[in-house]
Write a protein that holds these residues in place. Sequence first.
Motif, short mmCIF file in Angstrom:
data_model
loop_
_atom_site.label_atom_id
_atom_site.label_comp_id
_atom_site.label_asym_id
_atom_site.label_seq_id
_atom_site.Cartn_x
_atom_site.Cartn_y
_atom_site.Cartn_z
N TRP A 185 -1.57 -1.41 3.19
CA TRP A 185 -0.14 -1.69 3.30
C TRP A 185 0.42 -2.13 1.95
CZ3 TRP A 185 1.02 -6.74 6.42
CH2 TRP A 185 2.34 -7.13 6.27
N LYS A 186 -0.32 -2.96 1.24
CA LYS A 186 0.16 -3.49 -0.03
C LYS A 186 -0.02 -2.53 -1.20
CE LYS A 186 -0.43 -8.31 1.25
NZ LYS A 186 -1.18 -9.56 1.01
N SER A 187 -1.00 -1.61 -1.11
CA SER A 187 -1.28 -0.73 -2.24
C SER A 187 -0.85 0.72 -2.03
CB SER A 187 -2.77 -0.76 -2.57
OG SER A 187 -3.53 -0.17 -1.54
N GLY A 188 -0.54 1.08 -0.79
CA GLY A 188 -0.23 2.47 -0.48
C GLY A 188 1.18 2.87 -0.85
N PRO A 189 1.48 4.14 -0.67
CA PRO A 189 2.83 4.63 -0.98
C PRO A 189 3.87 4.02 -0.03
CG PRO A 189 1.49 6.36 0.03
CD PRO A 189 0.60 5.19 -0.18
#
Length: 160
Positions: free
Chosen positions: A72-76
């Motif tokens: 959630w924090k690193s994805g697009p």
Amino acid sequence: MDETRRDRDIEGRAHNARPRDGLGRPLPYGAEGVERQPEGVVRTPEGTVREAQRLLDAGMPFHAHEVFEDAWKSGPDGERELWRGLAQLAVGLTHSARGNATGGARLLRRGAAALEAFTAARPHGMDVAALTGWARELAVRVERAEGGPVDAAREAPRLR
């Protein structure tokens, strides 16, 4: 260790170093706990789904939630709501397994609502329609408190 002081990481940020059980509950210092998920790991979507499913199957939804949170924090941007919704499902299962029927049902429904926009797309091969159905059905059972806390491993959803 002095249990009145807050644990800190090497940068001085608060970081709870207490061991935890399989449902993420803190244990006393010195107790043998379950190894914690490392934070901030960037995985491929395939890696995220595979690791989260492994943890769910092992009855460790709290740890699966941490894997989804990393995605959630690193994805697009277009997938953040997907991973956030999956994290909420995992936390809902965690609360349900801990015996918190109100919190568990609420988070299961919140996660299902967050995932609705992804139902037709089947992102990363996940059957979102089945996941939302699972979450809503479990929320009803948890609220009825059919036998108290649920068994997290037995109730683990299939992501694909």
